[in-house]
Design a protein around this motif. Sequence first.
Motif, PDB file in Angstrom:
ATOM      1  N   ASP A 178      -7.430  10.586  97.110  1.00 42.01           N
ATOM      2  CA  ASP A 178      -8.102  11.829  96.713  1.00 42.01           C
ATOM      3  C   ASP A 178      -9.145  11.702  95.608  1.00 42.01           C
ATOM      4  N   ALA A 179      -9.254  10.552  94.975  1.00 40.39           N
ATOM      5  CA  ALA A 179     -10.154  10.444  93.817  1.00 40.39           C
ATOM      6  C   ALA A 179     -11.621  10.482  94.209  1.00 40.39           C
ATOM      7  N   TYR A 180     -11.941  10.013  95.423  1.00 44.27           N
ATOM      8  CA  TYR A 180     -13.336   9.958  95.873  1.00 44.27           C
ATOM      9  C   TYR A 180     -13.459  10.565  97.261  1.00 44.27           C
ATOM     10  N   ASP A 181     -14.550  11.272  97.470  1.00 42.28           N
ATOM     11  CA  ASP A 181     -14.831  11.810  98.796  1.00 42.28           C
ATOM     12  C   ASP A 181     -15.980  11.008  99.392  1.00 42.28           C
ATOM     13  N   TYR A 182     -15.633   9.860  99.920  1.00 45.95           N
ATOM     14  CA  TYR A 182     -16.669   8.990 100.477  1.00 45.95           C
ATOM     15  C   TYR A 182     -17.147   9.465 101.850  1.00 45.95           C
ATOM     16  N   SER A 183     -16.525  10.521 102.378  1.00 44.99           N
ATOM     17  CA  SER A 183     -17.060  11.093 103.613  1.00 44.99           C
ATOM     18  C   SER A 183     -18.451  11.669 103.359  1.00 44.99           C
ATOM     19  N   ILE A 184     -18.693  12.156 102.147  1.00 47.06           N
ATOM     20  CA  ILE A 184     -20.028  12.659 101.786  1.00 47.06           C
ATOM     21  C   ILE A 184     -21.005  11.496 101.692  1.00 47.06           C
ATOM     22  N   LEU A 185     -20.568  10.398 101.072  1.00 51.94           N
ATOM     23  CA  LEU A 185     -21.405   9.198 101.008  1.00 51.94           C
ATOM     24  C   LEU A 185     -21.792   8.750 102.411  1.00 51.94           C
ATOM     25  N   SER A 186     -20.836   8.779 103.320  1.00 56.37           N
ATOM     26  CA  SER A 186     -21.093   8.348 104.691  1.00 56.37           C
ATOM     27  C   SER A 186     -22.047   9.293 105.416  1.00 56.37           C
ATOM     28  N   SER A 187     -21.703  10.583 105.402  1.00 60.44           N
ATOM     29  CA  SER A 187     -22.451  11.540 106.223  1.00 60.44           C
ATOM     30  C   SER A 187     -23.814  11.895 105.654  1.00 60.44           C
ATOM     31  N   ILE A 190     -33.025  11.566 101.331  1.00 60.48           N
ATOM     32  CA  ILE A 190     -31.610  11.912 101.373  1.00 60.48           C
ATOM     33  C   ILE A 190     -31.323  12.927 100.274  1.00 60.48           C
ATOM     34  N   SER A 191     -30.302  13.730 100.482  1.00 62.74           N
ATOM     35  CA  SER A 191     -29.869  14.686  99.463  1.00 62.74           C
ATOM     36  C   SER A 191     -28.374  14.919  99.626  1.00 62.74           C
ATOM     37  N   TYR A 192     -27.709  15.098  98.518  1.00 64.03           N
ATOM     38  CA  TYR A 192     -26.276  15.358  98.573  1.00 64.03           C
ATOM     39  C   TYR A 192     -25.836  16.038  97.289  1.00 64.03           C
ATOM     40  N   VAL A 193     -24.719  16.749  97.374  1.00 63.63           N
ATOM     41  CA  VAL A 193     -24.135  17.430  96.212  1.00 63.63           C
ATOM     42  C   VAL A 193     -22.900  16.658  95.795  1.00 63.63           C
ATOM     43  N   SER A 194     -22.845  16.260  94.535  1.00 62.84           N
ATOM     44  CA  SER A 194     -21.709  15.498  94.026  1.00 62.84           C
ATOM     45  C   SER A 194     -21.065  16.240  92.862  1.00 62.84           C
TER      46      SER A 194
END
Length: 226
Positions: free
Chosen positions: A98-107, A121-125
């Motif tokens: 649960d510490a990292y949401d690497y699904s966002i990194l992937s997608s 690229i753009s993403y919300v962290s």
Amino acid sequence: MNRQKTRINVTPAVTTFGADDSGSLVEHVVRCHEVRFGRTVVGLSGIEASGKSTIADELADGISTAGHDVVTIRGDEFSTAKAVRNNNPDTVRGYLEDAYDYSILSSRVLVPLRSAEVSDISYVSTDPETDESVVTKARVPDRAIVLVEGVLLFRGLMRDQFDLRIWVETSFDESLRRAKVRPRDVSYYGTAEAIVSRYESRFHPAQRIHLRDDRPQLTSHVIVRS
């Protein structure tokens, strides 16, 4: 006559470098990149306080000096909110799962960058200390080397998303020694005793499971002994 270019899949031989071999590491990464078509996504992982960030910075500087575009992405950018990463009563499993949401990194990063048509690229962290949302936007040249640095990057199928995997190897004792004087840990935990407690009860047990189950030392293309 139209010729369709295909992405070349290159699996380098396992190569080992010392922490002081930054120049040789740069040359190796550049060589692997130059035989590929399009971008090269490089994953750089290791246990906590292994020296990943320092090596990634040196690698980025060297790649840029060699005349190649380089973009660096930090795994910490994909930390989950405190309520999420601390929710599991099993603190070790909570960190692993649960510490990292690497699904966002992937997608939002890795999959889009496989396409030559994608240039932005753009993403919300989530800021791991403040829980504030951070919007990141970046332009990535079509022949860039993309460095992704962070812990637990090579878990399960996630590791297959990197064209080149670099494992930064250090002992748990050395990791703890560095953590006790590392500004970010001192700032967050306050005392050496609190740092030791957190590392020995949460981070290191989780990493031992990662080493046992995912064997990153054996599945990486490059080992850097730090």
